[in-house]
Design a protein around this motif. Structure first.
Motif, PDB file in Angstrom:
ATOM      1  N   LYS A  76     -54.939   7.064   6.459  1.00 26.53           N
ATOM      2  CA  LYS A  76     -55.914   6.149   5.821  1.00 26.53           C
ATOM      3  C   LYS A  76     -56.895   5.575   6.849  1.00 26.53           C
ATOM      4  O   LYS A  76     -57.214   4.380   6.858  1.00 26.53           O
ATOM      5  N   ALA A  77     -57.393   6.461   7.725  1.00 25.60           N
ATOM      6  CA  ALA A  77     -58.345   6.032   8.749  1.00 25.60           C
ATOM      7  C   ALA A  77     -59.706   5.748   8.126  1.00 25.60           C
ATOM      8  O   ALA A  77     -60.189   6.508   7.284  1.00 25.60           O
ATOM      9  N   GLU A  78     -60.313   4.663   8.551  1.00 24.96           N
ATOM     10  CA  GLU A  78     -61.631   4.276   8.039  1.00 24.96           C
ATOM     11  C   GLU A  78     -62.757   4.646   8.989  1.00 24.96           C
ATOM     12  O   GLU A  78     -63.908   4.796   8.566  1.00 24.96           O
ATOM     13  N   GLN A  79     -62.436   4.774  10.280  1.00 20.39           N
ATOM     14  CA  GLN A  79     -63.447   5.134  11.273  1.00 20.39           C
ATOM     15  C   GLN A  79     -62.862   6.138  12.258  1.00 20.39           C
ATOM     16  O   GLN A  79     -61.681   6.070  12.612  1.00 20.39           O
ATOM     17  N   VAL A  80     -63.707   7.061  12.691  1.00 20.73           N
ATOM     18  CA  VAL A  80     -63.343   8.024  13.730  1.00 20.73           C
ATOM     19  C   VAL A  80     -64.306   7.833  14.893  1.00 20.73           C
ATOM     20  O   VAL A  80     -65.527   7.886  14.716  1.00 20.73           O
ATOM     21  N   VAL A  81     -63.752   7.570  16.076  1.00 20.31           N
ATOM     22  CA  VAL A  81     -64.550   7.366  17.290  1.00 20.31           C
ATOM     23  C   VAL A  81     -64.501   8.649  18.106  1.00 20.31           C
ATOM     24  O   VAL A  81     -63.417   9.099  18.506  1.00 20.31           O
ATOM     25  N   PHE A  82     -65.665   9.231  18.345  1.00 22.39           N
ATOM     26  CA  PHE A  82     -65.728  10.453  19.155  1.00 22.39           C
ATOM     27  C   PHE A  82     -65.794  10.055  20.623  1.00 22.39           C
ATOM     28  O   PHE A  82     -66.663   9.279  21.020  1.00 22.39           O
ATOM     29  N   ALA A  83     -64.886  10.622  21.442  1.00 22.26           N
ATOM     30  CA  ALA A  83     -64.768  10.138  22.824  1.00 22.26           C
ATOM     31  C   ALA A  83     -64.393  11.257  23.791  1.00 22.26           C
ATOM     32  O   ALA A  83     -63.411  11.155  24.525  1.00 22.26           O
ATOM     33  N   TYR A  84     -65.165  12.329  23.788  1.00 23.60           N
ATOM     34  CA  TYR A  84     -65.071  13.282  24.893  1.00 23.60           C
ATOM     35  C   TYR A  84     -66.432  13.913  25.127  1.00 23.60           C
ATOM     36  O   TYR A  84     -67.404  13.578  24.445  1.00 23.60           O
ATOM     37  N   SER A  85     -66.524  14.803  26.125  1.00 26.39           N
ATOM     38  CA  SER A  85     -67.831  15.208  26.644  1.00 26.39           C
ATOM     39  C   SER A  85     -67.974  16.720  26.659  1.00 26.39           C
ATOM     40  O   SER A  85     -67.046  17.465  26.365  1.00 26.39           O
ATOM     41  N   ILE A  87     -70.215  18.852  24.919  1.00 24.00           N
ATOM     42  CA  ILE A  87     -70.222  19.467  23.599  1.00 24.00           C
ATOM     43  C   ILE A  87     -71.674  19.600  23.145  1.00 24.00           C
ATOM     44  O   ILE A  87     -72.480  18.681  23.307  1.00 24.00           O
ATOM     45  N   PRO A  88     -72.065  20.754  22.604  1.00 25.80           N
ATOM     46  CA  PRO A  88     -73.454  20.912  22.164  1.00 25.80           C
ATOM     47  C   PRO A  88     -73.763  19.990  20.990  1.00 25.80           C
ATOM     48  O   PRO A  88     -72.904  19.698  20.156  1.00 25.80           O
ATOM     49  N   HIS A  89     -75.000  19.540  20.930  1.00 22.61           N
ATOM     50  CA  HIS A  89     -75.394  18.600  19.887  1.00 22.61           C
ATOM     51  C   HIS A  89     -75.070  19.121  18.494  1.00 22.61           C
ATOM     52  O   HIS A  89     -74.593  18.368  17.630  1.00 22.61           O
ATOM     53  N   GLU A  90     -75.332  20.394  18.251  1.00 24.89           N
ATOM     54  CA  GLU A  90     -75.100  20.931  16.915  1.00 24.89           C
ATOM     55  C   GLU A  90     -73.618  20.867  16.540  1.00 24.89           C
ATOM     56  O   GLU A  90     -73.261  20.464  15.430  1.00 24.89           O
ATOM     57  N   ARG A  91     -72.764  21.229  17.490  1.00 27.74           N
ATOM     58  CA  ARG A  91     -71.328  21.180  17.182  1.00 27.74           C
ATOM     59  C   ARG A  91     -70.864  19.747  16.955  1.00 27.74           C
ATOM     60  O   ARG A  91     -70.018  19.477  16.095  1.00 27.74           O
ATOM     61  N   LEU A  92     -71.421  18.812  17.722  1.00 32.44           N
ATOM     62  CA  LEU A  92     -71.061  17.412  17.529  1.00 32.44           C
ATOM     63  C   LEU A  92     -71.361  16.961  16.106  1.00 32.44           C
ATOM     64  O   LEU A  92     -70.555  16.272  15.474  1.00 32.44           O
ATOM     65  N   MET A  93     -72.505  17.361  15.589  1.00 31.96           N
ATOM     66  CA  MET A  93     -72.850  16.955  14.224  1.00 31.96           C
ATOM     67  C   MET A  93     -72.038  17.696  13.176  1.00 31.96           C
ATOM     68  O   MET A  93     -71.792  17.178  12.082  1.00 31.96           O
ATOM     69  N   HIS A  94     -71.568  18.893  13.484  1.00 31.20           N
ATOM     70  CA  HIS A  94     -70.628  19.557  12.574  1.00 31.20           C
ATOM     71  C   HIS A  94     -69.317  18.767  12.496  1.00 31.20           C
ATOM     72  O   HIS A  94     -68.738  18.620  11.407  1.00 31.20           O
ATOM     73  N   ILE A  95     -68.856  18.270  13.643  1.00 35.12           N
ATOM     74  CA  ILE A  95     -67.645  17.439  13.640  1.00 35.12           C
ATOM     75  C   ILE A  95     -67.895  16.172  12.828  1.00 35.12           C
ATOM     76  O   ILE A  95     -67.047  15.765  12.014  1.00 35.12           O
ATOM     77  N   ALA A  96     -69.058  15.545  13.055  1.00 36.59           N
ATOM     78  CA  ALA A  96     -69.381  14.347  12.277  1.00 36.59           C
ATOM     79  C   ALA A  96     -69.393  14.646  10.788  1.00 36.59           C
ATOM     80  O   ALA A  96     -68.901  13.844   9.975  1.00 36.59           O
ATOM     81  N   SER A  97     -69.912  15.790  10.410  1.00 37.56           N
ATOM     82  CA  SER A  97     -69.963  16.149   8.991  1.00 37.56           C
ATOM     83  C   SER A  97     -68.565  16.318   8.415  1.00 37.56           C
ATOM     84  O   SER A  97     -68.303  15.918   7.260  1.00 37.56           O
ATOM     85  N   ARG A  98     -67.651  16.895   9.198  1.00 36.35           N
ATOM     86  CA  ARG A  98     -66.259  17.033   8.728  1.00 36.35           C
ATOM     87  C   ARG A  98     -65.642  15.667   8.475  1.00 36.35           C
ATOM     88  O   ARG A  98     -64.932  15.465   7.490  1.00 36.35           O
ATOM     89  N   VAL A  99     -65.921  14.727   9.377  1.00 35.74           N
ATOM     90  CA  VAL A  99     -65.362  13.374   9.236  1.00 35.74           C
ATOM     91  C   VAL A  99     -65.963  12.676   8.024  1.00 35.74           C
ATOM     92  O   VAL A  99     -65.241  12.094   7.187  1.00 35.74           O
ATOM     93  N   LEU A 100     -67.268  12.722   7.909  1.00 36.10           N
ATOM     94  CA  LEU A 100     -67.937  12.038   6.798  1.00 36.10           C
ATOM     95  C   LEU A 100     -67.530  12.640   5.452  1.00 36.10           C
ATOM     96  O   LEU A 100     -67.427  11.920   4.448  1.00 36.10           O
ATOM     97  N   ALA A 101     -67.302  13.933   5.428  1.00 39.86           N
ATOM     98  CA  ALA A 101     -66.917  14.578   4.172  1.00 39.86           C
ATOM     99  C   ALA A 101     -65.589  14.052   3.643  1.00 39.86           C
ATOM    100  O   ALA A 101     -65.362  14.029   2.429  1.00 39.86           O
ATOM    101  N   VAL A 102     -64.717  13.613   4.541  1.00 34.77           N
ATOM    102  CA  VAL A 102     -63.422  13.058   4.127  1.00 34.77           C
ATOM    103  C   VAL A 102     -63.559  11.583   3.751  1.00 34.77           C
ATOM    104  O   VAL A 102     -62.680  11.018   3.103  1.00 34.77           O
ATOM    105  N   GLY A 103     -64.673  10.934   4.168  1.00 33.42           N
ATOM    106  CA  GLY A 103     -64.927   9.567   3.742  1.00 33.42           C
ATOM    107  C   GLY A 103     -64.949   8.525   4.830  1.00 33.42           C
ATOM    108  O   GLY A 103     -65.288   7.369   4.574  1.00 33.42           O
ATOM    109  N   ALA A 104     -64.609   8.913   6.082  1.00 36.02           N
ATOM    110  CA  ALA A 104     -64.559   7.939   7.174  1.00 36.02           C
ATOM    111  C   ALA A 104     -65.915   7.812   7.863  1.00 36.02           C
ATOM    112  O   ALA A 104     -66.780   8.681   7.742  1.00 36.02           O
ATOM    113  N   ASP A 105     -66.102   6.704   8.592  1.00 39.47           N
ATOM    114  CA  ASP A 105     -67.271   6.540   9.449  1.00 39.47           C
ATOM    115  C   ASP A 105     -67.091   7.393  10.703  1.00 39.47           C
ATOM    116  O   ASP A 105     -65.962   7.662  11.148  1.00 39.47           O
TER     117      ASP A 105
END
Length: 443
Positions: A76-85, A87-105
């Protein structure tokens, strides 16, 4: 008060630092998990209670990043903090999209929240990608300090791949400390060469405690960055290295572009090995992103002890592991040295790769005909040693910063390739560093 539930995505470094800075003693949040990526053997363990603080008496579990979506739902996580280095910008936003699709920040934490203040002057050396040449610049600065009778104190970006509690604060002064802290090959690659240049090296997990320890014996602190991450300490002079062998990467990888935009001095390294058009393209990108930064060119000069022995021989090349894995370089200084000295053949080690090294080649198919110096566990070091013995070659050329022959116990003759920054006319990088030292009354 309801505590916001957090997952921190990491790779055993920045993730723990962000937790320590912003979440460890903060009753407004509950970190329910870390996830681990990029580095083998760092998941399926716990961030220990003795480091996690009183709000986490049982520590915090670390899971593989592949489980992220399921973890968000189950915990039941509400936020996901990305904290490593690195990584190409496009892949970073794909990860963000996976997180947002599940409902978390999806959150990225900035320098003001995560940089610690030192009582001493701090010079940071960071980069836009892994493998640009940070280590060479740090060694160069260590040598300048030693010329002036000052013992360098370097704080290295974290690499806590073993017992986290035991690695909370590591102080290394000589080779015996590498054994005492049970350093992996990858840790040795970052520490051993600095010890050879007379530095005291600090690293670990709890960087507030590390900083206070280092301040007790330093006149200034050199921050030696990892991958293309931001410094953990607020720096008085931010130096960032870019690589004309990978033009375009300076503005397309996270958080390397952040480093570029913050830099006071940008070092364009490897100009002796890069195409002039690529050098100009990188410098143009630097001027566009950060027009106020001082721009410095350096060569990366390779030397080999007894290099004449390479001519006409079949050579196995061993390269620095991170540079040619997640640094996305097909090869490094080792291959360049073998070709420069007239090798008859560079033997591709893939057919003889043992155990976990076969998985490395499968995971990083861009790697050229070289052997990455992988050693994140004793078993992987054994795989490396067996592979070195199996490859049909006359000589090994090793461009990893460590003494790979001593570590693996190989019977093969090994020639070490060294690479160092060399400045052209005027030595502007040296001048910038010495001017900073003088301005702080260190010289």
């Amino acid at each position: 008060m309801k505590r916001k539930r957090i997952i921190i995505m990491g790779a055993a470094g920045r993730d723990f630092h962000n937790f320590n800075c912003c979440f460890r003693d903060n009753p407004a949040f509950r970190v329910v998990a870390f996830t681990a990526a990029q580095i083998p053997y760092i998941s399926d363990r716990r961030y220990p209670a003795e480091l996690a603080g009183k709000l986490y008496p049982h520590g915090i579990p670390v899971y593989p990043e592949e489980q992220l979506a399921e973890l968000i739902r189950r915990l039941k996580a509400e936020q996901v903090v990305f904290a490593y280095s690195d990584i190409p910008h496009e892949r970073l936003m794909h990860i963000a999209s996976r997180v947002l699709a599940v409902g978390a920040d999806f959150l990225l934490m900035g320098p003001d929240a995560t940089m610690l203040e030192s009582r001493l002057p701090v010079v940071s050396v960071c980069a836009v990608r892994t493998g640009c040449g940070k280590s060479q610049v740090v060694r160069y600065f260590c040598d300048i300090l030693r010329e002036r009778g000052i013992r360098p104190v370097v704080v290295r970006h974290p690499m806590p791949y073993g017992d986290l509690a035991a690695q909370a604060v590591e102080r290394l002064e000589g080779p015996a400390d590498l054994d005492r802290f049970r350093c992996t090959v990858e840790e040795r690659e970052e520490y051993e060469h600095l010890l050879d240049h007379g530095a005291i090296v600090y690293a670990g997990v709890d960087y507030r405690r590390i900083l206070r320890r280092a301040e007790k014996e330093a006149k200034l602190i050199i921050w030696d960055g990892g991958n293309n991450d931001l410094p953990f300490f607020r720096s008085d002079l931010e130096i960032v290295v870019v690589d004309p062998l990978r033009p375009g990467h300076e503005t397309s990888w996270y958080p390397g572009e952040v480093n570029l935009r913050r830099a006071a001095v940008v070092v364009v390294n490897k100009v002796n090995a890069a195409d002039p058009a690529a050098i100009e393209a990188v410098e143009s990108a630097v001027r566009g992103a950060n027009p106020s930064a001082a721009l410095v060119r350096t060569e990366s000069v390779i030397t080999v002890e007894d290099g004449e022995r390479i001519r006409g021989k079949r050579i196995l090349v061993i390269e620095d592991g991170p540079t040619i894995t997640h640094g996305s370089m097909p090869s490094g200084a080792g291959l360049a040295a073998a070709l420069q000295h007239g090798a008859a053949e560079v033997v591709d080690p893939r057919p003889w790769a043992e155990g976990s090294l076969r998985e490395v080649y499968a995971a990083w198919p861009h790697i050229g005909p070289v052997l990455p110096a992988m050693g994140y566990s004793p078993a992987q070091v054994a795989d490396l040693a067996r592979t070195m013995e199996a490859v049909p070659c006359d000589l090994v050329v090793a461009a990893t910063p460590i003494d790979i022959a001593r570590l693996t116990g190989t019977g093969r003759p090994v020639l070490r390739a060294f690479y160092n920054v060399v400045e052209g006319e005027g030595t502007p990088l040296r001048g910038a560093f010495e001017s900073f030292l003088a301005s702080r009354s260190i010289l």
